[in-house]
Design an enzyme around this catalytic site. Structure first.
Site, short mmCIF file in Angstrom:
data_model
loop_
_atom_site.label_atom_id
_atom_site.label_comp_id
_atom_site.label_asym_id
_atom_site.label_seq_id
_atom_site.Cartn_x
_atom_site.Cartn_y
_atom_site.Cartn_z
CB SER A 21 38.05 45.12 40.72
OG SER A 21 37.78 44.07 41.61
CD GLU A 52 38.75 43.67 36.26
OE1 GLU A 52 39.80 43.26 37.01
OE2 GLU A 52 37.63 43.26 36.45
NE ARG A 93 40.37 39.58 37.80
CZ ARG A 93 40.63 38.47 38.36
NH1 ARG A 93 41.34 37.41 37.96
NH2 ARG A 93 40.75 38.64 39.63
P1 FAD Z 1 30.29 43.47 29.65
O1 FAD Z 1 30.57 44.22 30.68
O2 FAD Z 1 29.18 43.79 28.76
O3 FAD Z 1 31.39 43.37 28.66
C1 FAD Z 1 32.85 43.14 29.22
C2 FAD Z 1 33.61 43.23 28.00
O4 FAD Z 1 33.55 41.94 27.05
C3 FAD Z 1 33.39 44.14 26.97
O5 FAD Z 1 35.08 44.66 26.32
C4 FAD Z 1 32.62 43.49 25.72
O6 FAD Z 1 32.60 44.18 24.46
C5 FAD Z 1 33.14 42.07 25.78
N1 FAD Z 1 31.96 41.10 25.51
C6 FAD Z 1 30.97 40.80 26.31
N2 FAD Z 1 30.45 39.81 25.77
C7 FAD Z 1 30.91 39.34 24.68
C8 FAD Z 1 30.63 38.54 23.80
N3 FAD Z 1 29.63 37.72 23.94
N4 FAD Z 1 31.62 38.13 22.94
C9 FAD Z 1 32.78 38.96 22.63
N5 FAD Z 1 32.89 39.94 23.69
C10 FAD Z 1 32.17 40.06 24.71
N6 FAD Z 1 35.05 39.99 37.43
C11 FAD Z 1 35.94 39.05 37.79
O7 FAD Z 1 36.69 38.79 36.95
N7 FAD Z 1 35.85 38.63 38.90
C12 FAD Z 1 34.94 39.10 39.91
O8 FAD Z 1 35.14 38.59 40.84
C13 FAD Z 1 34.10 40.09 39.71
N8 FAD Z 1 33.40 40.81 40.50
C14 FAD Z 1 32.60 41.83 40.00
C15 FAD Z 1 31.73 42.37 41.09
C16 FAD Z 1 30.80 43.44 40.85
C17 FAD Z 1 29.87 44.04 41.91
C18 FAD Z 1 30.71 43.82 39.47
C19 FAD Z 1 29.94 44.85 39.04
C20 FAD Z 1 31.72 43.40 38.46
C21 FAD Z 1 32.62 42.34 38.70
N9 FAD Z 1 33.29 41.71 38.05
C22 FAD Z 1 34.23 40.72 38.40
C23 FAD Z 1 33.60 42.23 36.58
C24 FAD Z 1 32.54 41.54 35.49
O9 FAD Z 1 31.23 41.10 36.14
C25 FAD Z 1 32.83 40.43 34.55
O10 FAD Z 1 33.80 41.27 33.95
C26 FAD Z 1 31.80 39.96 33.82
O11 FAD Z 1 32.59 38.88 32.91
C27 FAD Z 1 31.21 41.08 33.00
O12 FAD Z 1 30.25 40.40 32.09
P2 FAD Z 1 29.24 40.99 31.14
O13 FAD Z 1 28.37 40.34 30.52
O14 FAD Z 1 28.37 42.32 31.97
O15 FAD Z 1 30.13 41.92 30.19
P1 NAP Z 2 40.84 40.24 49.19
O1 NAP Z 2 40.39 38.84 49.50
O2 NAP Z 2 40.62 41.23 49.88
O3 NAP Z 2 42.16 40.24 48.58
C1 NAP Z 2 42.91 41.45 47.92
C2 NAP Z 2 43.57 41.27 46.76
O4 NAP Z 2 44.72 40.24 46.94
C3 NAP Z 2 42.74 40.46 45.64
O5 NAP Z 2 42.70 41.23 44.46
C4 NAP Z 2 43.62 39.24 45.39
O6 NAP Z 2 43.82 39.08 44.04
C5 NAP Z 2 44.74 39.21 46.12
N1 NAP Z 2 44.89 37.83 47.11
C6 NAP Z 2 44.37 37.50 48.09
N2 NAP Z 2 44.72 36.33 48.43
C7 NAP Z 2 45.44 35.85 47.49
C8 NAP Z 2 46.18 34.59 47.22
N3 NAP Z 2 45.93 33.47 48.02
N4 NAP Z 2 46.69 34.27 45.96
C9 NAP Z 2 47.04 35.38 45.03
N5 NAP Z 2 46.35 36.55 45.40
C10 NAP Z 2 45.64 37.01 46.56
O7 NAP Z 2 40.02 40.19 47.76
P2 NAP Z 2 38.35 40.95 47.50
O8 NAP Z 2 38.65 42.42 46.85
O9 NAP Z 2 37.57 40.66 48.63
O10 NAP Z 2 38.05 40.11 46.35
C11 NAP Z 2 37.97 38.45 46.31
C12 NAP Z 2 37.88 37.85 45.07
O11 NAP Z 2 36.87 38.27 44.16
C13 NAP Z 2 39.36 38.31 44.46
O12 NAP Z 2 39.82 37.26 43.75
C14 NAP Z 2 39.06 39.34 43.52
O13 NAP Z 2 39.93 39.27 42.18
C15 NAP Z 2 37.59 38.94 43.16
N6 NAP Z 2 36.74 40.29 42.69
C16 NAP Z 2 37.10 40.71 41.66
C17 NAP Z 2 36.16 41.79 41.08
C18 NAP Z 2 36.09 42.38 39.63
O14 NAP Z 2 35.80 43.20 39.27
N7 NAP Z 2 37.38 41.86 38.83
C19 NAP Z 2 35.31 42.37 41.90
C20 NAP Z 2 35.28 42.02 43.25
C21 NAP Z 2 35.97 40.73 43.48
P3 NAP Z 2 42.94 38.37 42.78
O15 NAP Z 2 42.11 39.62 42.58
O16 NAP Z 2 43.90 38.22 41.70
O17 NAP Z 2 42.15 37.44 43.17
#
Ligand code: FAD
Ligand code: NAP
Length: 332
Positions: A232, A328, A162
């Site tokens: 998250s 995050e 991340r």
């Molecule tokens: P923004 O929120 O608008 O920006 C995020 C950051 O990136 C800010 O610091 C911004 O300044 C910068 N930024 C945005 N665009 C640019 C650009 N073009 N150039 C330079 N900087 C930029 N994330 C995960 O990794 N995995 C997931 O599974 C995941 N699930 C999510 C589920 C939900 C319901 C929600 C609400 C969020 C989730 N996220 C997840 C977080 C989010 O979706 C990601 O981080 C996504 O990439 C954000 O995109 P955005 O366009 O909305 O970025």
């Molecule tokens: P989950 O399956 O309930 O698992 C809980 C956590 O355990 C996750 O955060 C995941 O880490 C870790 N994990 C599970 N299995 C793993 C494996 N085999 N190896 C390494 N790490 C493992 O997770 P969840 O909350 O439902 O989310 C599912 C996936 O979607 C995850 O990968 C999560 O990162 C992603 N997600 C991200 C966001 C966001 O906003 N960043 C929001 C929703 C979902 P990791 O997170 O490192 O994968």
């Protein structure tokens, strides 16, 4: 290009907090972006995509840039792979859908992540055992200070968990990303939740994997359009061997995932749940009842209410388990 003034940013962040931008623009090309950066050299700059990973606690006294570069263009195509250059302003999940429909494999596990293509490399989006870095060949960006376009091969992006060079330096605005995708696909089991969902499917196709992920996510995660949130809220903590042992002494059933180089990842959601916060609400803000890692906004337009609740959760987890959760989500 039209530069707007005094713009309300509430529609531009998925937590729906209120803040005003002094200046706001939506460049549709690299040239427009370079021009606007050179025209406002002294203004602080902030880039926002769909605002799904950030929220505001105060007005932004500078220029907010909302990149709108569009298009999906093949730059290489042979029997086994395709490389696609995709504009920063494209919706991430539309792009994933496009690839799956065409039979291009590599990013299907990242289905339904809200946001733009331009934001995907910033925190190296990841889900279900896949990180976007593994599909990225290079990133095209513009330097915020000079307005000059630059190209970063994947190695120069310093992708981590991340994390990326873009996230750390905040120096570049991503304008397009080149992805390498495979024309062949065979499902490999690497993530428990997904394996369970696909248990009855003998040889899951690309489309079946995408559909399975969409089903899981719709069951587990709140839709920001109905219940404002930014996914998250905290990163999963990375622990040293010593920290891991200390945690296991207090919480023997804590999930531990080795990530190499003597470090271990644990689940922030698990710690929050064990601290008693899953489903807990304090005034207008709370933790989602079905997912302990997601802070939800029930009723506030003030980002400071979310920050106060974040501190409360951090303190509770720290007091109980000696682990400091780091957000995050980006707070402005
Ligand atoms: P923004 O929120 O608008 O920006 C995020 C950051 O990136 C800010 O610091 C911004 O300044 C910068 N930024 C945005 N665009 C640019 C650009 N073009 N150039 C330079 N900087 C930029 N994330 C995960 O990794 N995995 C997931 O599974 C995941 N699930 C999510 C589920 C939900 C319901 C929600 C609400 C969020 C989730 N996220 C997840 C977080 C989010 O979706 C990601 O981080 C996504 O990439 C954000 O995109 P955005 O366009 O909305 O970025
Ligand atoms: P989950 O399956 O309930 O698992 C809980 C956590 O355990 C996750 O955060 C995941 O880490 C870790 N994990 C599970 N299995 C793993 C494996 N085999 N190896 C390494 N790490 C493992 O997770 P969840 O909350 O439902 O989310 C599912 C996936 O979607 C995850 O990968 C999560 O990162 C992603 N997600 C991200 C966001 C966001 O906003 N960043 C929001 C929703 C979902 P990791 O997170 O490192 O994968």
């Amino acid at each position: 290009m039209n530069i707007q003034q005094n713009i309300q940013l509430q529609p531009y962040n998925s937590f729906r907090t209120k803040a005003r931008a002094k200046l706001f623009c939506e460049p549709e090309s690299v040239e427009q972006l370079s021009e606007v950066l050179r025209s406002y050299p002294n203004e602080p700059k902030l880039v926002i995509g769909n605002g799904c990973n950030l929220f505001f606690t105060k007005d932004f006294d500078g220029l907010v840039i909302h990149p709108r570069m569009r298009g999906i263009r093949p730059v290489l195509d042979n029997d086994s792979i395709v490389e696609l250059e995709t504009g920063a302003g494209e919706e991430w999940d539309n792009f994933v859908n496009h690839c799956v429909e065409k039979g291009y494999a590599g990013i299907e596990n990242l289905s339904l992540i809200p946001g733009t293509v331009g934001a995907a490399p910033i925190q190296n989006i990841g889900a279900y055992g896949t990180e976007v870095k593994d599909a990225i060949v290079r990133v095209h960006a513009v330097n915020k200070d000079t307005g000059d376009p630059e190209t970063f091969p994947a190695e120069a992006c310093e992708f981590g968990y991340r994390d990326s060079m873009f996230k750390r330096t905040r120096q570049y605005i991503v304008t397009s990303v080149v992805f390498r995708l495979s024309k062949s696909f065979a499902y490999t089991e690497k993530y428990a939740d997904l394996n369970r969902e696909l248990a009855s499917v003998p040889h899951p196709s690309l489309k079946q994997v995408r559909e399975a992920i969409i089903r899981i996510r719709r069951r587990k995660l709140p839709d920001p359009a109905e219940l404002p949130n930014a996914g998250s809220f905290f990163k999963n903590p990375l622990l040293t061997m010593e920290e891991k042992e200390r945690l296991l002494a207090k919480l023997p059933d804590a999930p531990i995932y080795p990530i190499g180089t003597g470090k271990f990842k644990t689940s922030a959601a698990f710690l929050i749940e064990k601290a008693g916060y899953k489903g807990k609400r304090n005034g207008p803000v709370g933790i989602y009842e079905r997912h302990a890692l997601i802070i939800v906004n029930y009723a506030t337009e003030n980002g400071n209410d979310i920050v106060d609740f974040m501190h409360e959760v951090q303190q509770a987890v720290d007091k109980k388990f000696g682990i400091r959760l780091e957000p995050e989500v980006r707070i402005y």
